[in-house]
Enzyme design. Structure first.
Site, PDB file in Angstrom:
ATOM      1  N   SER A 172       0.925  -1.207  -0.075  1.00  0.00           N
ATOM      2  CA  SER A 172      -0.018   0.127  -0.243  1.00  0.00           C
ATOM      3  C   SER A 172       0.851   1.149  -0.114  1.00  0.00           C
ATOM      4  O   SER A 172       1.739   1.403  -0.771  1.00  0.00           O
ATOM      5  CB  SER A 172      -0.831  -0.044   1.141  1.00  0.00           C
ATOM      6  OG  SER A 172      -1.944   1.003   0.998  1.00  0.00           O
ATOM      7  N   ASP A 300      -9.380  -4.412  -5.865  1.00  0.00           N
ATOM      8  CA  ASP A 300      -8.778  -3.272  -4.780  1.00  0.00           C
ATOM      9  C   ASP A 300      -9.533  -2.165  -4.633  1.00  0.00           C
ATOM     10  O   ASP A 300      -9.540  -1.308  -5.544  1.00  0.00           O
ATOM     11  CB  ASP A 300      -7.227  -3.311  -4.922  1.00  0.00           C
ATOM     12  CG  ASP A 300      -6.665  -2.747  -3.702  1.00  0.00           C
ATOM     13  OD1 ASP A 300      -7.361  -1.983  -3.138  1.00  0.00           O
ATOM     14  OD2 ASP A 300      -5.449  -3.203  -3.376  1.00  0.00           O
ATOM     15  N   HIS A 329      -8.136  -5.231  -0.756  1.00  0.00           N
ATOM     16  CA  HIS A 329      -6.895  -4.720  -0.294  1.00  0.00           C
ATOM     17  C   HIS A 329      -6.208  -5.450   0.848  1.00  0.00           C
ATOM     18  O   HIS A 329      -6.758  -5.404   1.833  1.00  0.00           O
ATOM     19  CB  HIS A 329      -7.372  -2.878   0.041  1.00  0.00           C
ATOM     20  CG  HIS A 329      -6.086  -2.228   0.170  1.00  0.00           C
ATOM     21  ND1 HIS A 329      -5.158  -1.798  -0.778  1.00  0.00           N
ATOM     22  CD2 HIS A 329      -5.673  -1.575   1.557  1.00  0.00           C
ATOM     23  CE1 HIS A 329      -4.321  -1.083  -0.308  1.00  0.00           C
ATOM     24  NE2 HIS A 329      -4.492  -0.854   1.117  1.00  0.00           N
TER      25      HIS A 329
END
Length: 381
Positions: A172, A300, A329
């Site tokens: 991320s 995602d 995610h």
């Protein structure tokens, strides 16, 4: 099905200038991507399940607090369980970069710690300022734009283990920082390889999607975590003046509000949009010279599929992109370890780094930053 034919498998989107070079080494791709049945129907269910119900391995870490040149500090958590101290000095070393507000306590980070260590690697988690209870000693946190701490951590780690090939994996926001670092360091990067997972890439696109529909839930959760970190260290920001809006940051209702009140001012941006536009790792891909594997999930909700810089990845001979059909995610609740075990991506990361290590050419040597001090202290956790 041999790994080389995985590109034809309908489960994956696979592209990149390094496709022919890296793809045959990724044996994990020979298996179809099978998400856990009860979670596969909804990307939010998979994301939330992984965040709250994935098992958290019990590991023993040694904390090293590294003082940075500007007087700040970051926390490095080293695996010390078992025979970690007796590893040869040339054992490969993996740096892990968690996502926004994340740290070495997170399940996905700990699963990678365990898997990498089981392969005989040294592993260290880079906890950004304020994350994972990392100390904050100056009125500055971290951001998607700031690479100073990353440079100092890599310099410190490579200086401590000069005979080892050093790799990095980021998730991320940590992935965005990692790819920006690779692009800016380019020919002088001391890393021998890297993996980017769930990278938002284009932060302008990610911000647009982040404020839509169910994504507000994630926005509020991350904002709450940011405000909690900030309030622990709010005294550092008293009477700071300038364009800072400390009450807005302390009571932010969205990540964008927090970034507007604090982050973009700390790092010299005129507006939040200016900050997001100039901090996106999508602009860095074309400059990456280090072997890089990017793994994304098509569904995602936080790192949008449409933000992936496909054309630049296709043209870069050092990059390979794998997009799974599902995964949410930081989820990837699929494969033999599902539903509560390690993410499906972990064996893929191992395949990639082991391939690089088998044929590794030592990365360019870089001198240890003379302004970077050794660890302030160690703490067993």
């Amino acid at each position: 099905m041999p790994a080389a034919s995985a590109a034809a498998h309908p489960s994956f989107e696979i592209l990149g200038g390094a496709r022919d070079r890296f793809l045959p080494a990724l044996s994990h791709l020979s298996r179809p991507y099978r998400p856990f049945p009860l979670l596969a129907a909804n990307r939010h269910v998979e994301t939330i399940f992984a965040a709250f119900f994935r098992s958290v391995p019990d590991v023993r870490l040694r904390r090293e607090c590294l003082r940075t040149q500007d007087g700040g500090a970051v926390a490095l958590d080293w695996w010390v369980s078992g025979d970690a101290r007796r590893l040869p000095p040339d054992s490969p070393l993996l740096i892990l970069l968690p996502g926004l507000t994340g740290g070495s306590e997170d399940a996905y980070v700990r699963h990678m710690l365990v898997r990498a260590r089981s392969n005989g690697w040294r592993v260290v988690v880079f906890n950004s300022r304020g994350c994972g209870d990392s100390p904050v000693t100056t009125p500055q946190f971290y951001s998607a734009s700031f690479l100073g701490d990353m440079r100092e951590v890599v310099s410190h780690v490579t200086g401590r283990y000069p005979d080892a090939n050093v790799y990095a994996a980021g998730w991320s926001l940590g992935a965005n920082i990692l790819v920006r670092y690779l692009g800016q360091e380019s020919h002088n990067c001391p890393l021998s390889g890297a993996v980017s997972l769930c990278n938002p890439f284009n932060l302008v696109v990610a911000d647009e999607d982040f404020r839509k529909g169910f994504n507000n839930i994630y926005d509020k959760a991350l904002t709450k975590a940011l405000c909690k970190i900030f309030k622990k260290h709010a005294l550092l920001f008293e009477d700071i003046g300038g364009e800072f809006n400390i009450p807005q940051a302390a009571n932010a209702k969205s990540v964008r509000e927090f970034d507007d009140g604090l982050t973009r001012v700390s790092f010299g941006f005129m507006s939040v949009d200016d900050y997001y536009s100039n901090s996106s790792s999508s602009d860095s891909i074309k400059h990456v010279k280090t072997p890089l594997l990017c793994i994304q999930a098509a569904n995602d909700p936080i790192a949008p599929n449409r933000g992936i810089p496909r054309e630049d990845i296709k043209e870069n001979p050092n990059c390979l992109l794998i997009v799974t059909p599902k995964g949410g995610h930081l989820g990837w609740v699929a494969g033999e370890a599902a539903p509560r075990g390690a993410p499906w991506t972990d064996p893929l990361v191992i395949d990639f780094i082991q391939y690089l290590e088998r044929g590794a050419v030592k990365a360019p040597e870089t001198s240890t930053n003379p302004g970077s001090k050794e660890a302030l202290y160690h703490l067993e956790v």
